[in-house]
Write a protein that holds these residues in place. Sequence first.
Motif, PDB file in Angstrom:
ATOM      1  N   VAL A  12      -6.029   0.932 -15.453  1.00  0.00           N
ATOM      2  CA  VAL A  12      -6.063   2.403 -15.469  1.00  0.00           C
ATOM      3  C   VAL A  12      -4.720   2.913 -15.963  1.00  0.00           C
ATOM      4  CG1 VAL A  12      -6.333   4.513 -14.091  1.00  0.00           C
ATOM      5  CG2 VAL A  12      -7.684   2.456 -13.534  1.00  0.00           C
ATOM      6  N   PRO A  13      -4.646   3.392 -17.220  1.00  0.00           N
ATOM      7  CA  PRO A  13      -3.373   3.953 -17.706  1.00  0.00           C
ATOM      8  C   PRO A  13      -3.053   5.234 -16.937  1.00  0.00           C
ATOM      9  CG  PRO A  13      -4.899   3.545 -19.514  1.00  0.00           C
ATOM     10  CD  PRO A  13      -5.688   3.466 -18.249  1.00  0.00           C
ATOM     11  N   GLN A  14      -1.799   5.429 -16.604  1.00  0.00           N
ATOM     12  CA  GLN A  14      -1.413   6.628 -15.856  1.00  0.00           C
ATOM     13  C   GLN A  14      -0.101   7.188 -16.378  1.00  0.00           C
ATOM     14  OE1 GLN A  14       0.143   7.071 -11.508  1.00  0.00           O
ATOM     15  NE2 GLN A  14      -2.090   7.050 -11.317  1.00  0.00           N
ATOM     16  N   PRO A  37       0.809  -1.223   0.000  1.00  0.00           N
ATOM     17  CA  PRO A  37       0.000   0.000   0.000  1.00  0.00           C
ATOM     18  C   PRO A  37       0.840   1.270   0.000  1.00  0.00           C
ATOM     19  CG  PRO A  37      -0.891  -1.610   1.553  1.00  0.00           C
ATOM     20  CD  PRO A  37       0.407  -2.177   1.066  1.00  0.00           C
ATOM     21  N   ASP A  38       1.925   1.291   0.730  1.00  0.00           N
ATOM     22  CA  ASP A  38       2.716   2.535   0.791  1.00  0.00           C
ATOM     23  C   ASP A  38       3.391   2.804  -0.553  1.00  0.00           C
ATOM     24  OD1 ASP A  38       5.884   1.442   2.227  1.00  0.00           O
ATOM     25  OD2 ASP A  38       4.351   0.313   1.121  1.00  0.00           O
ATOM     26  N   LEU A  39       3.747   1.729  -1.266  1.00  0.00           N
ATOM     27  CA  LEU A  39       4.364   1.937  -2.589  1.00  0.00           C
ATOM     28  C   LEU A  39       3.322   2.337  -3.631  1.00  0.00           C
ATOM     29  CD1 LEU A  39       6.887  -1.073  -2.719  1.00  0.00           C
ATOM     30  CD2 LEU A  39       7.365   1.339  -2.166  1.00  0.00           C
ATOM     31  N   MET A  40       2.082   1.924  -3.415  1.00  0.00           N
ATOM     32  CA  MET A  40       1.015   2.242  -4.387  1.00  0.00           C
ATOM     33  C   MET A  40       0.376   3.590  -4.105  1.00  0.00           C
ATOM     34  SD  MET A  40      -1.027  -1.225  -5.316  1.00  0.00           S
ATOM     35  CE  MET A  40      -1.586  -1.728  -3.675  1.00  0.00           C
ATOM     36  N   ALA A  41       0.605   4.130  -2.900  1.00  0.00           N
ATOM     37  CA  ALA A  41      -0.159   5.308  -2.444  1.00  0.00           C
ATOM     38  C   ALA A  41      -0.167   6.448  -3.470  1.00  0.00           C
ATOM     39  CB  ALA A  41       0.403   5.790  -1.115  1.00  0.00           C
ATOM     40  N   ALA A  42       1.002   6.780  -4.010  1.00  0.00           N
ATOM     41  CA  ALA A  42       1.074   7.949  -4.908  1.00  0.00           C
ATOM     42  C   ALA A  42       0.335   7.705  -6.220  1.00  0.00           C
ATOM     43  CB  ALA A  42       2.530   8.278  -5.196  1.00  0.00           C
ATOM     44  N   TYR A  43       0.087   6.418  -6.509  1.00  0.00           N
ATOM     45  CA  TYR A  43      -0.534   6.087  -7.809  1.00  0.00           C
ATOM     46  C   TYR A  43      -2.058   6.017  -7.735  1.00  0.00           C
ATOM     47  CZ  TYR A  43       4.195   4.576  -9.190  1.00  0.00           C
ATOM     48  OH  TYR A  43       5.548   4.529  -9.475  1.00  0.00           O
ATOM     49  N   VAL A  60      -4.075   8.151  -5.687  1.00  0.00           N
ATOM     50  CA  VAL A  60      -4.761   9.408  -5.342  1.00  0.00           C
ATOM     51  C   VAL A  60      -4.382  10.449  -6.387  1.00  0.00           C
ATOM     52  CG1 VAL A  60      -2.916  10.174  -3.776  1.00  0.00           C
ATOM     53  CG2 VAL A  60      -5.215  11.106  -3.539  1.00  0.00           C
ATOM     54  N   ASP A  61      -5.379  11.233  -6.833  1.00  0.00           N
ATOM     55  CA  ASP A  61      -5.081  12.154  -7.948  1.00  0.00           C
ATOM     56  C   ASP A  61      -4.500  13.466  -7.426  1.00  0.00           C
ATOM     57  OD1 ASP A  61      -7.769  14.292  -8.897  1.00  0.00           O
ATOM     58  OD2 ASP A  61      -7.361  13.479  -6.912  1.00  0.00           O
ATOM     59  N   TRP A  62      -4.116  14.328  -8.362  1.00  0.00           N
ATOM     60  CA  TRP A  62      -3.402  15.560  -7.992  1.00  0.00           C
ATOM     61  C   TRP A  62      -4.222  16.441  -7.071  1.00  0.00           C
ATOM     62  CZ3 TRP A  62      -3.750  20.880  -8.352  1.00  0.00           C
ATOM     63  CH2 TRP A  62      -2.555  21.600  -8.188  1.00  0.00           C
ATOM     64  N   THR A  63      -5.556  16.450  -7.290  1.00  0.00           N
ATOM     65  CA  THR A  63      -6.396  17.344  -6.471  1.00  0.00           C
ATOM     66  C   THR A  63      -6.640  16.754  -5.078  1.00  0.00           C
ATOM     67  OG1 THR A  63      -8.511  16.316  -7.060  1.00  0.00           O
ATOM     68  CG2 THR A  63      -7.637  17.994  -8.579  1.00  0.00           C
ATOM     69  N   GLY A  64      -6.395  15.450  -4.943  1.00  0.00           N
ATOM     70  CA  GLY A  64      -6.659  14.798  -3.656  1.00  0.00           C
ATOM     71  C   GLY A  64      -8.106  14.389  -3.500  1.00  0.00           C
ATOM     72  N   ARG A  65      -8.956  14.799  -4.472  1.00  0.00           N
ATOM     73  CA  ARG A  65     -10.402  14.504  -4.350  1.00  0.00           C
ATOM     74  C   ARG A  65     -10.719  13.081  -4.775  1.00  0.00           C
ATOM     75  NH1 ARG A  65     -15.026  18.621  -6.247  1.00  0.00           N
ATOM     76  NH2 ARG A  65     -16.315  17.249  -5.007  1.00  0.00           N
ATOM     77  N   TYR A  66      -9.884  12.502  -5.624  1.00  0.00           N
ATOM     78  CA  TYR A  66     -10.158  11.142  -6.112  1.00  0.00           C
ATOM     79  C   TYR A  66      -9.102  10.193  -5.563  1.00  0.00           C
ATOM     80  CZ  TYR A  66     -13.607  13.303  -9.031  1.00  0.00           C
ATOM     81  OH  TYR A  66     -14.703  14.016  -9.444  1.00  0.00           O
ATOM     82  N   CYS A  67      -9.573   9.237  -4.760  1.00  0.00           N
ATOM     83  CA  CYS A  67      -8.651   8.302  -4.135  1.00  0.00           C
ATOM     84  C   CYS A  67      -9.271   6.915  -4.230  1.00  0.00           C
ATOM     85  CB  CYS A  67      -8.433   8.683  -2.669  1.00  0.00           C
ATOM     86  SG  CYS A  67      -7.231   7.624  -1.879  1.00  0.00           S
ATOM     87  N   GLY A  68      -8.601   6.004  -4.927  1.00  0.00           N
ATOM     88  CA  GLY A  68      -9.168   4.669  -5.098  1.00  0.00           C
ATOM     89  C   GLY A  68      -8.213   3.628  -4.574  1.00  0.00           C
ATOM     90  N   ASP A  69      -8.453   2.371  -4.971  1.00  0.00           N
ATOM     91  CA  ASP A  69      -7.482   1.341  -4.586  1.00  0.00           C
ATOM     92  C   ASP A  69      -7.225   0.440  -5.787  1.00  0.00           C
ATOM     93  OD1 ASP A  69     -10.316   0.604  -2.836  1.00  0.00           O
ATOM     94  OD2 ASP A  69      -9.688  -0.578  -4.571  1.00  0.00           O
ATOM     95  N   ALA A  70      -6.040  -0.112  -5.793  1.00  0.00           N
ATOM     96  CA  ALA A  70      -5.608  -0.913  -6.949  1.00  0.00           C
ATOM     97  C   ALA A  70      -5.199  -2.303  -6.498  1.00  0.00           C
ATOM     98  CB  ALA A  70      -4.425  -0.223  -7.623  1.00  0.00           C
ATOM     99  N   LEU A  71      -5.408  -3.283  -7.384  1.00  0.00           N
ATOM    100  CA  LEU A  71      -4.887  -4.633  -7.128  1.00  0.00           C
ATOM    101  C   LEU A  71      -3.364  -4.550  -7.055  1.00  0.00           C
ATOM    102  CD1 LEU A  71      -5.279  -7.725  -7.007  1.00  0.00           C
ATOM    103  CD2 LEU A  71      -5.042  -7.729  -9.504  1.00  0.00           C
ATOM    104  N   CYS A  72      -2.785  -3.785  -7.979  1.00  0.00           N
ATOM    105  CA  CYS A  72      -1.334  -3.544  -7.984  1.00  0.00           C
ATOM    106  C   CYS A  72      -1.049  -2.419  -8.970  1.00  0.00           C
ATOM    107  CB  CYS A  72      -0.563  -4.809  -8.386  1.00  0.00           C
ATOM    108  SG  CYS A  72      -0.929  -5.399 -10.047  1.00  0.00           S
ATOM    109  N   VAL A  94      -6.769   7.672 -11.821  1.00  0.00           N
ATOM    110  CA  VAL A  94      -6.663   6.779 -10.650  1.00  0.00           C
ATOM    111  C   VAL A  94      -7.886   5.855 -10.632  1.00  0.00           C
ATOM    112  CG1 VAL A  94      -5.292   8.403  -9.279  1.00  0.00           C
ATOM    113  CG2 VAL A  94      -7.792   8.445  -9.105  1.00  0.00           C
ATOM    114  N   PRO A  95      -7.732   4.668 -10.042  1.00  0.00           N
ATOM    115  CA  PRO A  95      -8.837   3.709 -10.028  1.00  0.00           C
ATOM    116  C   PRO A  95      -9.957   4.152  -9.088  1.00  0.00           C
ATOM    117  CG  PRO A  95      -6.975   2.886  -8.756  1.00  0.00           C
ATOM    118  CD  PRO A  95      -6.518   4.157  -9.395  1.00  0.00           C
ATOM    119  N   ALA A  96     -11.170   3.737  -9.389  1.00  0.00           N
ATOM    120  CA  ALA A  96     -12.296   4.065  -8.507  1.00  0.00           C
ATOM    121  C   ALA A  96     -12.150   3.240  -7.230  1.00  0.00           C
ATOM    122  CB  ALA A  96     -13.595   3.738  -9.215  1.00  0.00           C
ATOM    123  N   PRO A  97     -12.722   3.717  -6.112  1.00  0.00           N
ATOM    124  CA  PRO A  97     -12.664   2.956  -4.870  1.00  0.00           C
ATOM    125  C   PRO A  97     -13.289   1.569  -5.068  1.00  0.00           C
ATOM    126  CG  PRO A  97     -13.483   5.181  -4.461  1.00  0.00           C
ATOM    127  CD  PRO A  97     -13.420   5.004  -5.956  1.00  0.00           C
TER     128      PRO A  97
END
Length: 448
Positions: free
Chosen positions: A71-73, A26-32, A34-46, A84-87
């Motif tokens: 989700v291409p980034q 999770p700590d390695l994925m964290a920056a990937y 949550v979006d720049w505005t901080g309003r969109y924060c999801g979770d990823a399988l990897c 960023v992925p949806a929750p």
Amino acid sequence: MILIQEHPLVGQLVNAIGAEHVLRAPDLMAAYVVDWTGRYCGDALCVVRPGTVEQVSSILHTCNIAGVGVVPQGGNTGLVGGSVPAPGSGAVVLSLTRLNSMGPVDPVTGQVSVGAGVTLAALNAHAKAAGWVFGVDLAARDSATIGGMVATNAGGIHVVGNGMMRKQVLGIEAVLATGEVIRSMSGLAKNNTGYDLTQLLCGSEGTLGVITEVSLQLIRPRDTELIIAGCDSVEAALMIASRFAGRLAAAEIMDRGGIDSVSRVTGITVPFPTPFHVLVEVTGGVSADSLEDLEHVTLAMDARDRENYWALRERITEAMAVECTGVSHKLDISVPLADLDTVYREITTYLDQPGVRDVVLFGHLMDGNFHVFFTTDTDGSHEEALDIAVLELVAAHGGSISAEHGVGHMKADHLHLSRSAGEISAMRGIKAALDPKGILNPGVLFTH
Ligand code: FAD
Ligand code: MLT
Ligand code: ZN
């Protein structure tokens, strides 16, 4: 100890690209996620970070068989939650940042091919070293990637002179949901042989294919003069910029709230006491008599002036993020130039209500493009109704609910305000044809 049952897909992805570039912690994925505005924060399988188009192809082929979202980034500077992925989506974030090679600039044609993960700043430096410049520029240049800018058909400060991102794109290499690679990088000036898949992918926001390489047209640098002027209305700002029509490299407007916020945060002095400032960059020289009727106007005399005047415009987003508390609302709308003054008044009148603070409008004046910023105390349905009311007001003027940032997750519910039922049906048909299992950027552009 309870072993988290690894999804079998993760093992397959590790086999495809190596464990080093498959992030699970999770700590390695964290920056990937949550979006720049901080309003969109999801979770990823990897999070996967391929280094070649072959690896991108293998990842998509594997995820498509498994029916897992991708989700291409790029630089993750998008402003509509599209990167960023949806929750709860359990999607795989596919970061393109390692695809950062750049080919030579063709000295005759000014064409260059770059990897999708190349940042705008790196491209600018590469072009400049070869005596060329890139036609699109935006404040997120240090992080925004060429792949992301193509996928969002980015605009920025030079649209009035050079057009949007799609106008700079000559060809694309991309990987479709099945893992199939399509490549149109011939560099041919003319090639009328069927549908233009390159242009179709411009602005597709990661929903039709993953862009891995782009062929771009650079332009020759031009000498410009930078004017900053103060005025009392949007109409007056348009009159100032319009006098240089046909020679404009940029024309930006800032209202009082935005420019004062930048001044407080940076210490840069605001030139004039007027409700609006307009920043106009002009090619072909500026004669003294073309400005003599203006009470509040000055020319940038040196690089420092230029830097300060552009900071007063480009650092508004950053300054608002520094100064404002509460929930930030960011809209990116465009209307016909003839309606711009009226729409400014209607939006600011509508937002002048209890619970709404920090209303600031700024943006790309001659594109009819306002960025609307305001804050509220909470993020409930009433507050979302404020956004919808502004978008409906814009639609009533024949405007667009998204001028340059794209639709993302943020505006997928409101697409009907700017596109007809027939258009949305046709777009869904294209999406179904290219991504039948709907794995590419689920929830972006279309709500389901
Ligand atoms: P990301 O944010 O990573 O992704 C954006 C979208 O593109 C997502 O839907 C993602 O899935 C998709 N995507 C990314 N890479 C690929 C790929 N290789 N293949 C397929 N899909 C992909 N935007 C403007 O238009 N004009 C501006 O003036 C402007 N100014 C900005 C100023 C600031 C301070 C900030 C933070 C942002 C600004 N933006 C502006 C928004 C943002 O920079 C652009 O949307 C930019 O194009 C995003 O690029 P990115 O690489 O960060 O993409
Ligand atoms: C800008 O023009 O500054 C950008 O589009 C960023 C924003 O809208 O905040
Ligand atoms: Zn903008």
